[in-house]
Design a protein around this motif. Structure first.
Motif, PDB file in Angstrom:
ATOM      1  N   GLY A  33      -2.072  -7.380  -2.301  1.00 26.03           N
ATOM      2  CA  GLY A  33      -0.662  -7.257  -2.670  1.00 26.03           C
ATOM      3  C   GLY A  33       0.249  -8.003  -1.712  1.00 26.03           C
ATOM      4  O   GLY A  33      -0.125  -8.321  -0.585  1.00 26.03           O
ATOM      5  N   ILE A  34       1.449  -8.240  -2.163  1.00 24.15           N
ATOM      6  CA  ILE A  34       2.427  -8.984  -1.378  1.00 24.15           C
ATOM      7  C   ILE A  34       2.867  -8.196  -0.137  1.00 24.15           C
ATOM      8  O   ILE A  34       3.207  -8.768   0.890  1.00 24.15           O
ATOM      9  N   GLU A  35       2.821  -6.862  -0.238  1.00 22.56           N
ATOM     10  CA  GLU A  35       3.296  -6.035   0.875  1.00 22.56           C
ATOM     11  C   GLU A  35       2.434  -6.189   2.126  1.00 22.56           C
ATOM     12  O   GLU A  35       2.948  -6.189   3.246  1.00 22.56           O
ATOM     13  N   THR A  36       1.127  -6.297   1.964  1.00 20.43           N
ATOM     14  CA  THR A  36       0.230  -6.409   3.118  1.00 20.43           C
ATOM     15  C   THR A  36      -0.033  -7.853   3.519  1.00 20.43           C
ATOM     16  O   THR A  36      -0.612  -8.113   4.568  1.00 20.43           O
ATOM     17  N   PHE A  37       0.390  -8.774   2.686  1.00 21.37           N
ATOM     18  CA  PHE A  37       0.142 -10.192   2.933  1.00 21.37           C
ATOM     19  C   PHE A  37       1.107 -10.734   3.990  1.00 21.37           C
ATOM     20  O   PHE A  37       2.289 -10.420   3.993  1.00 21.37           O
ATOM     21  N   THR A  38       0.575 -11.540   4.907  1.00 19.07           N
ATOM     22  CA  THR A  38       1.414 -12.227   5.890  1.00 19.07           C
ATOM     23  C   THR A  38       0.976 -13.684   5.987  1.00 19.07           C
ATOM     24  O   THR A  38      -0.180 -14.015   5.698  1.00 19.07           O
ATOM     25  N   LEU A  39       1.893 -14.537   6.416  1.00 22.82           N
ATOM     26  CA  LEU A  39       1.543 -15.944   6.586  1.00 22.82           C
ATOM     27  C   LEU A  39       0.588 -16.126   7.761  1.00 22.82           C
ATOM     28  O   LEU A  39      -0.185 -17.080   7.791  1.00 22.82           O
ATOM     29  N   LYS A  40       0.615 -15.197   8.711  1.00 25.82           N
ATOM     30  CA  LYS A  40      -0.341 -15.250   9.812  1.00 25.82           C
ATOM     31  C   LYS A  40      -1.758 -15.012   9.286  1.00 25.82           C
ATOM     32  O   LYS A  40      -2.703 -15.728   9.658  1.00 25.82           O
ATOM     33  N   ARG A  41      -1.914 -14.006   8.428  1.00 24.76           N
ATOM     34  CA  ARG A  41      -3.228 -13.751   7.813  1.00 24.76           C
ATOM     35  C   ARG A  41      -3.680 -14.954   6.998  1.00 24.76           C
ATOM     36  O   ARG A  41      -4.864 -15.300   6.987  1.00 24.76           O
ATOM     37  N   THR A  49      -3.216 -23.348  11.837  1.00 24.23           N
ATOM     38  CA  THR A  49      -2.239 -22.613  12.640  1.00 24.23           C
ATOM     39  C   THR A  49      -1.148 -22.037  11.741  1.00 24.23           C
ATOM     40  O   THR A  49      -0.920 -22.518  10.628  1.00 24.23           O
ATOM     41  N   GLU A  50      -0.472 -21.021  12.249  1.00 24.32           N
ATOM     42  CA  GLU A  50       0.635 -20.437  11.495  1.00 24.32           C
ATOM     43  C   GLU A  50       1.752 -21.461  11.308  1.00 24.32           C
ATOM     44  O   GLU A  50       2.416 -21.493  10.270  1.00 24.32           O
TER      45      GLU A  50
END
Length: 199
Positions: A33-41, A49-50
């Motif tokens: 889901g979008i809530e747990t998603f991060t660009l770092k992940r 790299t981020e």
């Protein structure tokens, strides 16, 4: 089939790294889901790299919007392809229903097609049911969804030329079809699509 330039900083489809970000992004968002998603992940999953991710997308919502526009663009392409030579309006709508109920056919990467479909089911409605929708619409960020809805609307009008609310029906039809597929996978009590489900 290419999303609007406002949906990215650097076009991800023009490089191998960008395409990897799209594939990994779709997979991660569809899974958690979008809530747990991060660009770092995403950077870890994609092996970059981020900072590299931020060269393509400013935030995760922009990436989600990009992926959904990609999905609707492919869906429209196949809807037009499958309805172009049909004279029966009802059959046209049946073909569209079939398209809405499964992964996109004929995509270069089947796994990516499945992830995009899963993403559309779980997160797609969030792209047009949020507080930023009005301003994003004015920027043209819903072009993929709007074009697909217009195609469904035109097929409906072939069936019922005098129907008073064709676009409202089209949007409701699309969202309900996606919702039923989501229910089939997560809340089978609320759909007859599941076999052997008790109600």
């Amino acid at each position: 089939l290419e999303p609007d330039a406002a949906l990215y900083i650097k076009d991800p489809q023009r490089s191998e790294t960008g395409q990897t970000l799209l594939r990994c992004g779709a997979r991660l968002m569809a899974a958690g889901g979008i809530e747990t998603f991060t660009l770092k992940r995403l950077s870890i999953e994609a092996g970059c790299t981020e900072a590299t991710v931020y060269r393509y997308f400013g935030n995760k919502h922009q990436l989600l919007m990009y992926l959904m526009n990609l999905y609707w663009g492919w869906l429209l392409y196949h809807a037009k392809l499958e309805t172009a030579n049909l004279d029966n309006p009802r059959m046209k709508l049946q073909r569209i229903i079939r398209l809405l109920s499964g992964p996109l056919p004929s995509m270069p990467n089947d796994e990516f097609a499945r992830d995009l479909f899963a993403l559309a089911l779980s997160e797609g409605v969030k792209t047009h049911l949020n507080y930023a929708t009005g301003s994003e619409w004015k920027q043209g960020l819903f072009e993929g969804y709007a074009r697909f809805a217009a195609h469904v609307e035109s097929c409906l009008l072939e069936c019922a030329p005098d129907y008073a609310y064709p676009m409202a029906w089209s949007a409701t039809f699309i969202d309900a079809a996606m919702q039923q597929q989501f229910f089939l996978r997560h809340l089978p009590h609320f759909t007859e699509l599941a076999t052997g489900c008790s109600h």
